[in-house]
Design a protein around this motif. Structure first.
Motif, PDB file in Angstrom:
ATOM      1  N   HIS A  10      21.638   1.241  33.810  1.00 52.43           N
ATOM      2  CA  HIS A  10      20.840   1.081  35.030  1.00 52.43           C
ATOM      3  C   HIS A  10      19.388   1.439  34.716  1.00 52.43           C
ATOM      4  CE1 HIS A  10      20.658   1.732  39.682  1.00 52.43           C
ATOM      5  NE2 HIS A  10      19.501   1.297  39.209  1.00 52.43           N
ATOM      6  N   GLN A  11      18.763   0.538  33.985  1.00 49.52           N
ATOM      7  CA  GLN A  11      17.348   0.688  33.649  1.00 49.52           C
ATOM      8  C   GLN A  11      16.646  -0.616  34.020  1.00 49.52           C
ATOM      9  OE1 GLN A  11      14.619   1.301  29.687  1.00 49.52           O
ATOM     10  NE2 GLN A  11      16.528   2.463  29.765  1.00 49.52           N
ATOM     11  N   HIS A  12      15.483  -0.490  34.610  1.00 47.63           N
ATOM     12  CA  HIS A  12      14.838  -1.681  35.162  1.00 47.63           C
ATOM     13  C   HIS A  12      13.675  -2.165  34.291  1.00 47.63           C
ATOM     14  CE1 HIS A  12      17.303  -1.699  38.644  1.00 47.63           C
ATOM     15  NE2 HIS A  12      16.923  -0.493  39.029  1.00 47.63           N
ATOM     16  N   PRO A  15       9.000  -7.571  34.911  1.00 47.15           N
ATOM     17  CA  PRO A  15       8.293  -8.685  34.260  1.00 47.15           C
ATOM     18  C   PRO A  15       6.956  -8.935  34.937  1.00 47.15           C
ATOM     19  CG  PRO A  15      10.595  -9.232  34.679  1.00 47.15           C
ATOM     20  CD  PRO A  15      10.307  -7.975  35.433  1.00 47.15           C
ATOM     21  N   PRO A  16       5.900  -9.192  34.173  1.00 51.25           N
ATOM     22  CA  PRO A  16       4.586  -9.400  34.778  1.00 51.25           C
ATOM     23  C   PRO A  16       4.579 -10.497  35.838  1.00 51.25           C
ATOM     24  CG  PRO A  16       4.362  -9.084  32.424  1.00 51.25           C
ATOM     25  CD  PRO A  16       5.829  -9.156  32.698  1.00 51.25           C
ATOM     26  N   VAL A  17       5.298 -11.594  35.603  1.00 49.00           N
ATOM     27  CA  VAL A  17       5.295 -12.677  36.577  1.00 49.00           C
ATOM     28  C   VAL A  17       5.909 -12.208  37.890  1.00 49.00           C
ATOM     29  CG1 VAL A  17       7.497 -13.621  35.738  1.00 49.00           C
ATOM     30  CG2 VAL A  17       5.907 -15.103  36.973  1.00 49.00           C
ATOM     31  N   TRP A  18       6.942 -11.417  37.811  1.00 49.04           N
ATOM     32  CA  TRP A  18       7.607 -10.914  39.020  1.00 49.04           C
ATOM     33  C   TRP A  18       6.705  -9.926  39.756  1.00 49.04           C
ATOM     34  CZ3 TRP A  18      10.129  -6.015  40.126  1.00 49.04           C
ATOM     35  CH2 TRP A  18      11.023  -6.056  41.200  1.00 49.04           C
ATOM     36  N   ALA A  19       6.088  -9.016  39.010  1.00 50.85           N
ATOM     37  CA  ALA A  19       5.190  -8.044  39.632  1.00 50.85           C
ATOM     38  C   ALA A  19       4.019  -8.740  40.311  1.00 50.85           C
ATOM     39  CB  ALA A  19       4.680  -7.053  38.585  1.00 50.85           C
ATOM     40  N   LYS A  20       3.496  -9.785  39.686  1.00 48.88           N
ATOM     41  CA  LYS A  20       2.366 -10.508  40.269  1.00 48.88           C
ATOM     42  C   LYS A  20       2.774 -11.225  41.548  1.00 48.88           C
ATOM     43  CE  LYS A  20      -1.359 -13.772  39.279  1.00 48.88           C
ATOM     44  NZ  LYS A  20      -1.269 -14.381  40.632  1.00 48.88           N
ATOM     45  N   PRO A  35       6.545   0.016  40.216  1.00 47.12           N
ATOM     46  CA  PRO A  35       5.830   0.833  39.231  1.00 47.12           C
ATOM     47  C   PRO A  35       5.342   0.000  38.053  1.00 47.12           C
ATOM     48  CG  PRO A  35       8.172   1.063  38.916  1.00 47.12           C
ATOM     49  CD  PRO A  35       8.007   0.163  40.113  1.00 47.12           C
ATOM     50  N   ALA A  36       4.452   0.598  37.293  1.00 47.12           N
ATOM     51  CA  ALA A  36       4.024  -0.008  36.034  1.00 47.12           C
ATOM     52  C   ALA A  36       5.172   0.073  35.034  1.00 47.12           C
ATOM     53  CB  ALA A  36       2.794   0.714  35.496  1.00 47.12           C
ATOM     54  N   TRP A  37       5.194  -0.885  34.109  1.00 46.20           N
ATOM     55  CA  TRP A  37       6.252  -0.917  33.089  1.00 46.20           C
ATOM     56  C   TRP A  37       5.692  -1.515  31.815  1.00 46.20           C
ATOM     57  CZ3 TRP A  37       8.510  -4.450  29.875  1.00 46.20           C
ATOM     58  CH2 TRP A  37       9.700  -4.082  29.255  1.00 46.20           C
ATOM     59  N   SER A  38       6.122  -0.997  30.675  1.00 48.24           N
ATOM     60  CA  SER A  38       5.825  -1.604  29.383  1.00 48.24           C
ATOM     61  C   SER A  38       6.937  -1.228  28.422  1.00 48.24           C
ATOM     62  CB  SER A  38       4.475  -1.129  28.832  1.00 48.24           C
ATOM     63  OG  SER A  38       4.551   0.223  28.412  1.00 48.24           O
ATOM     64  N   ILE A  43      10.416   2.837  25.823  1.00 47.85           N
ATOM     65  CA  ILE A  43      10.956   3.456  24.616  1.00 47.85           C
ATOM     66  C   ILE A  43      10.590   4.937  24.561  1.00 47.85           C
ATOM     67  CG2 ILE A  43      10.779   3.507  22.106  1.00 47.85           C
ATOM     68  CD1 ILE A  43      10.658   0.449  22.169  1.00 47.85           C
ATOM     69  N   ALA A  44       9.378   5.284  24.968  1.00 50.33           N
ATOM     70  CA  ALA A  44       8.982   6.696  24.979  1.00 50.33           C
ATOM     71  C   ALA A  44       9.870   7.495  25.930  1.00 50.33           C
ATOM     72  CB  ALA A  44       7.518   6.819  25.379  1.00 50.33           C
ATOM     73  N   MET A  45      10.124   6.952  27.125  1.00 54.97           N
ATOM     74  CA  MET A  45      11.010   7.620  28.063  1.00 54.97           C
ATOM     75  C   MET A  45      12.411   7.770  27.475  1.00 54.97           C
ATOM     76  SD  MET A  45      13.794   7.017  30.252  1.00 54.97           S
ATOM     77  CE  MET A  45      13.820   5.231  30.340  1.00 54.97           C
ATOM     78  N   MET A  46      12.907   6.686  26.877  1.00 53.44           N
ATOM     79  CA  MET A  46      14.265   6.712  26.324  1.00 53.44           C
ATOM     80  C   MET A  46      14.407   7.759  25.230  1.00 53.44           C
ATOM     81  SD  MET A  46      14.650   2.589  26.388  1.00 53.44           S
ATOM     82  CE  MET A  46      16.093   2.435  25.335  1.00 53.44           C
TER      83      MET A  46
END
Length: 342
Positions: A10-12, A15-20, A35-38, A43-46
């Motif tokens: 359960h990790q989200h 996608p930029p197109v969806w956020a836009k 929220p912002a995502w990259s 990977i840093a969170m994980m």
């Protein structure tokens, strides 16, 4: 952690197109900001949370943008209508099938570029069943998706709707993994209360009961259905559902039959690992049916740390259960993530 081990189902992904699209239309996730995502942030969170692999999904409102987050009422299009899904409920919104294809291809590229760190659940453009079948085939066969994500309801249609039977039959034929994520139920938000805080757990429960009462789980025994957030209220209230169904609603159906179908579900721990919820979840769920979940980034990393602490210190696990939740149970559903010798 030095050796990330968890598989996070359960990790989200955002996608930029969806956020836009959501930003342009003034939409969010049931009153919850997008929220912002990259990849780097994920990977840093994980690495910090001990997560080796995250199976990514797009959350509510998904790809069928029927109205504002406070929208009520049902879609004017029948799921089996030739026009279903061919029109958007909001002026300027992309067609659901086109948006599904865009977010699925984006998620597939992320998983392809980082095959041990990410998997993907493909979004389907329900309530258009024909389009959903087409996208499921493309995502699973061509993109290599690890399963599909379905929202608990789309425009007020729940997952036990008889019109969805062709989709369930196909997913069952494939023995697919289906991740069910809640959406805002077709009613106004409580004042000052975004849907993820309370309504989402209610809507997960609602769609699960709808599926069982309409026989989805009893007819389709090869499909594996994961319910978000510990199944909402299902583990706690399962025997309420079974007892009243067999004595009042459908006396031809035994309480054991209802419980058997409810126990076919899998459950993730996202926002549901706590001293009060874990006992009910572990008592109800079948062995091997509880999976780790974080809900990042819609649940911030601080929330992940909060619930991980409960999971890591829970005294009620039998030997091996904690390791199975962290990884082993997910390896059984997603063999490609199994470590050599595991």
């Amino acid at each position: 952690m030095n050796s990330p081990r968890r598989i996070d189902v359960h990790q989200h992904i955002v996608p930029p197109v969806w956020a836009k699209v959501l930003g342009d239309l003034g939409l969010d996730s049931g009153g919850w900001a997008i929220p912002a995502w990259s990849v780097a942030d994920a990977i840093a969170m994980m690495d910090e949370q001990g997560i080796a692999t995250g199976v990514l999904s797009v959350t509510a409102p998904g790809v069928h943008l029927t109205g504002s987050t406070g929208s009520t009422g049902n879609s004017p299009n029948s799921p089996n209508s030739p026009n279903s899904g061919s029109k958007s409920g909001i002026s300027g919104a992309p067609l659901p099938q086109a948006l599904a294809r865009a977010v699925n291809e984006y998620g597939a590229e992320v998983a392809k570029d980082h095959p041990t760190r990410f998997g993907s659940f493909a979004s389907l453009p329900l309530p258009d069943v024909d389009a959903a079948l087409e996208e499921a085939a493309y995502a699973l066969d061509t993109l290599g998706a690890d399963g599909v994500v379905l929202l608990s309801n789309t425009a007020g249609r729940y997952l036990g709707d008889p019109a969805y039977e062709p989709l369930w039959a196909e997913l069952d034929r494939r023995a697919a993994v289906v991740f069910v994520h809640p959406a805002q139920p077709p009613m106004p938000l409580l004042p000052g209360t975004p849907a993820p805080l309370a309504d989402y757990v209610f809507d997960t429960t609602r769609t699960a009961v709808n599926m069982v009462l309409n026989g989805v789980l009893s007819r389709h025994r090869q499909v594996k259905v994961i319910l978000s957030h510990g199944g909402g209220y299902l583990p706690y209230a399962a025997y309420r559902f079974s007892g009243l169904t067999s004595t009042v609603l459908d006396p031809e159906r035994t309480s054991d039959d209802v419980i058997r179908d409810l126990k076919r579900f899998y459950f993730d721990t996202a926002l549901a690992a706590s001293p009060s919820s874990l006992p009910a979840l572990m008592e109800f769920a079948e062995p091997g049916h509880v999976l780790y979940g974080s809900d990042w980034p819609f649940a911030p990393q601080e929330a992940g740390t909060y619930y991980n602490r409960f999971l890591e210190t829970y005294p009620g696990f039998a030997p091996g259960q904690a390791a199975a939740i962290d990884r082993g149970n997910a390896e059984a559903l997603f063999p490609r993530f199994a470590r050599p010798g595991a």
